[in-house]
Design an enzyme around this catalytic site. Structure first.
Site, PDB file in Angstrom:
ATOM      1  N   VAL A  11       0.750  -1.019   0.049  1.00 21.23           N
ATOM      2  CA  VAL A  11       0.059   0.062  -0.347  1.00 21.23           C
ATOM      3  C   VAL A  11       0.959   1.351   0.074  1.00 21.23           C
ATOM      4  CG1 VAL A  11      -1.737   1.301   1.633  1.00 21.23           C
ATOM      5  CG2 VAL A  11      -1.783  -1.198   1.017  1.00 21.23           C
ATOM      6  N   CYS A 266      -5.262  -9.564   2.972  1.00 20.02           N
ATOM      7  CA  CYS A 266      -6.389  -8.842   3.603  1.00 20.02           C
ATOM      8  C   CYS A 266      -7.688  -9.809   4.239  1.00 20.02           C
ATOM      9  CB  CYS A 266      -6.951  -8.019   2.269  1.00 20.02           C
ATOM     10  SG  CYS A 266      -5.621  -6.778   2.198  1.00 20.02           S
TER      11      CYS A 266
HETATM   12  N1  LIG Z   1      -2.256  -5.252   0.551  1.00 16.88           N
HETATM   13  C1  LIG Z   1      -3.064  -4.825   0.043  1.00 16.88           C
HETATM   14  O1  LIG Z   1      -3.588  -5.193  -0.988  1.00 16.88           O
HETATM   15  C2  LIG Z   1      -4.043  -4.014   0.719  1.00 16.88           C
HETATM   16  C3  LIG Z   1      -5.061  -3.358   0.336  1.00 16.88           C
HETATM   17  C4  LIG Z   1      -5.717  -2.506   0.966  1.00 16.88           C
HETATM   18  C5  LIG Z   1      -5.460  -2.195   2.383  1.00 16.88           C
HETATM   19  N2  LIG Z   1      -4.283  -2.899   2.950  1.00 16.88           N
HETATM   20  C6  LIG Z   1      -3.972  -2.731   4.493  1.00 16.88           C
HETATM   21  O2  LIG Z   1      -2.891  -1.605   4.408  1.00 16.88           O
HETATM   22  C7  LIG Z   1      -1.988  -2.082   5.427  1.00 16.88           C
HETATM   23  C8  LIG Z   1      -0.550  -2.220   4.809  1.00 16.88           C
HETATM   24  O3  LIG Z   1      -0.768  -3.494   4.107  1.00 16.88           O
HETATM   25  P1  LIG Z   1       0.560  -3.858   3.249  1.00 16.88           P
HETATM   26  O4  LIG Z   1       0.177  -4.840   2.400  1.00 16.88           O
HETATM   27  O5  LIG Z   1       1.023  -2.545   2.358  1.00 16.88           O
HETATM   28  O6  LIG Z   1       1.525  -4.278   4.141  1.00 16.88           O
HETATM   29  P2  LIG Z   1       3.190  -4.770   4.118  1.00 16.88           P
HETATM   30  O7  LIG Z   1       3.541  -5.741   4.872  1.00 16.88           O
HETATM   31  O8  LIG Z   1       3.420  -4.876   2.481  1.00 16.88           O
HETATM   32  O9  LIG Z   1       3.896  -3.303   4.268  1.00 16.88           O
HETATM   33  C9  LIG Z   1       3.878  -2.786   5.668  1.00 16.88           C
HETATM   34  C10 LIG Z   1       5.347  -1.980   5.924  1.00 16.88           C
HETATM   35  O10 LIG Z   1       5.359  -1.435   7.015  1.00 16.88           O
HETATM   36  C11 LIG Z   1       6.709  -1.483   7.562  1.00 16.88           C
HETATM   37  N3  LIG Z   1       6.598  -0.810   9.123  1.00 16.88           N
HETATM   38  C12 LIG Z   1       6.014  -1.550  10.144  1.00 16.88           C
HETATM   39  N4  LIG Z   1       6.082  -0.782  11.211  1.00 16.88           N
HETATM   40  C13 LIG Z   1       6.630   0.408  10.884  1.00 16.88           C
HETATM   41  C14 LIG Z   1       6.972   1.657  11.493  1.00 16.88           C
HETATM   42  N5  LIG Z   1       6.823   1.534  12.663  1.00 16.88           N
HETATM   43  N6  LIG Z   1       7.372   2.665  10.555  1.00 16.88           N
HETATM   44  C15 LIG Z   1       7.561   2.451   9.320  1.00 16.88           C
HETATM   45  N7  LIG Z   1       7.380   1.419   8.711  1.00 16.88           N
HETATM   46  C16 LIG Z   1       6.933   0.436   9.328  1.00 16.88           C
HETATM   47  C17 LIG Z   1       6.820  -2.987   7.404  1.00 16.88           C
HETATM   48  O11 LIG Z   1       8.388  -2.961   7.377  1.00 16.88           O
HETATM   49  C18 LIG Z   1       6.542  -3.063   5.977  1.00 16.88           C
HETATM   50  O12 LIG Z   1       7.372  -2.552   4.854  1.00 16.88           O
HETATM   51  C19 LIG Z   1      -2.681  -3.177   6.239  1.00 16.88           C
HETATM   52  O13 LIG Z   1      -3.322  -2.657   7.037  1.00 16.88           O
HETATM   53  C20 LIG Z   1      -3.437  -3.877   5.129  1.00 16.88           C
HETATM   54  O14 LIG Z   1      -4.556  -4.700   5.788  1.00 16.88           O
HETATM   55  C21 LIG Z   1      -3.626  -3.660   2.198  1.00 16.88           C
END
Ligand SMILES: NC(=O)c1ccc[n+]([C@@H]2O[C@H](COP(=O)([O-])OP(=O)(O)OC[C@H]3O[C@@H](n4cnc5c(N)ncnc54)[C@H](O)[C@@H]3O)[C@@H](O)[C@H]2O)c1
Length: 449
Positions: A11, A266
């Site tokens: 995201v 998700c």
């Molecule tokens: N992947 C999807 O398709 C999608 C779609 C809509 C919503 N979401 C939501 O968005 C959020 C993120 O999902 P994602 O798939 O991108 O996750 P992801 O695991 O790909 O990325 C999350 C990132 O956050 C970083 N992180 C953790 N703690 C941190 C901090 N304190 N400071 C800075 N960075 C930090 C991690 O190292 C990681 O790189 C989740 O809540 C998910 O449910 C995901």
């Protein structure tokens, strides 16, 4: 505008690249120093169509930068987006550890007005927790700064994330702060030009909207999968039924494809988290629990079929597997149905030769032990996966699997059987090549095997 994004994953990185591409100055922060290093070196750590070019273009233009420094992040952006992970806690509720860690960092470095925007999927009430956390840290610093907290859930789909971000169905903005609404309107204006897509609502409704959307989509999938099980037992073809109901505009064709169960980062965690929220407030969640139970069951179907076919004697068998990612056009294997199949097959002594157009690297990262023991052999083509295999299983509907050389398959597979978890083929056509075809809710049923 100056924008900071905490969390540079699926995201965060997509959001950052798209916002930079419309002219903003975007700083992406992550605690994973290796990830930030790779991004700085021009490497895009995830597979997402169109993302690499977008990142490179905006890095070169100086609009997209990366850092591990929270202080730098808070200093940079007027808008601070939180896009960190919210994995399930032990009881299924959303683990807010990362979100609240970012809130603390914001509190530690805040020096003036900011809009804090929650993009992560978070339970109702999280915006309040983020506000309280920031306020608490400001109080210990003995300073007072104005800030707004907005819920702005993300609806992009992996595999089409860039396209979804650029052309959203809607942009949900949960806040009652006029200044924040105005800034978000400006932020999203480039993506909402042909019609109004911004929906402003109270913060709790915005938070719940995200869960409601994912729960609804997961419900459709579990519904059709349950129907597929019924179709098998009564001798109907679920693909005909799917088209029969999809043609009704009240139902529609999307998200009613039968398969090996939903996965990804998700749906599984969000359905569970919403059920936990319901339990926490004494509301019912029978439907959500059923959706989850049907899906867990469905993820076993491919393995059970294979196991039945081989009379539960899988020791020493080699299964070719096409598809590892939880869906096409991504390398994400979080909660992928392929993983349930792989782990079941290994537990019964089978080995797997797997091919996925992009997820091989991720599979090697997740299963180093099985790769070195030979239980998992990752290969570079569909045909290499078939070499010496007893049967073929399909777990992901990649386009390149759709028109295989059935004659070649028939020659290569020792037991001439395909276990298709994505219903890619016409059973009658496959049968012409002397192949047995086990699909979901159609083709040969489990009973016949
Ligand atoms: N992947 C999807 O398709 C999608 C779609 C809509 C919503 N979401 C939501 O968005 C959020 C993120 O999902 P994602 O798939 O991108 O996750 P992801 O695991 O790909 O990325 C999350 C990132 O956050 C970083 N992180 C953790 N703690 C941190 C901090 N304190 N400071 C800075 N960075 C930090 C991690 O190292 C990681 O790189 C989740 O809540 C998910 O449910 C995901």
């Amino acid at each position: 505008m100056r924008i900071t994004i905490f969390g540079t994953g699926y995201v965060g990185l997509v959001t950052g690249a798209c916002l930079a591409d419309s002219g903003n100055q975007v700083l992406c922060i992550d605690i994973d120093a290796g990830k930030i290093e790779r991004l700085r070196a021009g490497e895009v750590p995830i597979h997402e169509p169109g993302l690499e070019a977008l990142v490179h273009r905006n890095v070169e233009a100086g609009r997209l930068t990366f850092s591990t420094s929270a202080a730098e992040g808070v200093a940079h952006g007027l808008l601070i987006l939180i896009a960190v992970g919210t994995p399930p806690d032990e009881d299924g509720s959303a683990d807010l550890r990362h979100v609240l860690a970012v809130a603390r960092s914001i509190g530690e470095h805040l020096d003036g007005y900011r809009v804090v925007i929650d993009k992560s999927t978070v339970p109702v009430g999280t915006a309040d927790k983020v506000r309280t956390t920031i306020d608490g840290v400001l109080a210990t610093r003995g300073v007072a700064h104005d800030f707004d907290v907005v819920s702005n859930p993300e609806f992009l789909k992996e595999g089409a994330a860039v396209a979804d971000f650029l052309k959203p169905d809607r942009v949900i903005v949960g806040t009652d702060a006029p200044r924040a609404i105005e800034l978000l309107r400006v932020l999203y204006e480039p993506f909402t030009r042909n019609r109004e897509r911004l929906m402003v609502m109270d913060v709790r409704s915005a938070e719940l909207t995200k869960y409601a959307a994912n729960a609804m989509l997961a419900t459709k999938i579990s519904f059709i999968n349950e129907l597929a099980g019924i179709a098998e037992q009564v001798g109907a073809d679920i693909e005909k039924v799917r088209q029969g109901i999809g043609s009704d505009s009240r139902i529609g064709y999307s998200f009613i494809y039968p398969g090996a169960g939903y996965g990804g980062s998700c749906f599984p965690k969000d359905v569970q988290a919403l059920a936990r929220t319901a339990a926490g407030v004494g509301a019912g969640s029978q439907l959500l629990q059923a959706v989850e139970a049907v899906n867990a069951r469905q993820k076993q179907v491919l393995f059970e079929r294979i196991s039945n076919f081989f009379d539960r004697k899988l020791e020493g068998k080699t299964i070719a597997l096409w598809g590892l990612a939880f869906k096409p056009n991504t390398d994400d294997m979080r909660e992928a149905p392929s993983r349930v199949l792989l782990e079941n097959l290994w537990a019964t002594g089978a080995r797997v030769q797997a091919y996925d157009p992009v997820a091989g690297v991720e599979a090697a990262r997740l299963y180093p032990k099985q790769c070195s023991s030979g239980e998992l052999v990752l290969v570079n083509s569909t045909t290499a996966a078939l070499q010496g295999a007893d049967a073929l299983a399909i777990a992901t509907e990649w386009q390149e699997f759709r028109s295989p050389d059935f004659e070649g398959l028939s020659v290569a597979l020792r037991h001439k059987a395909i276990f298709d978890g994505r219903n890619l083929y016409d059973p009658a056509h496959v049968a012409r090549f002397g192949l047995r075809y086990f699909a979901i809710g159609r083709g040969e049923s489990v009973k016949k095997s």
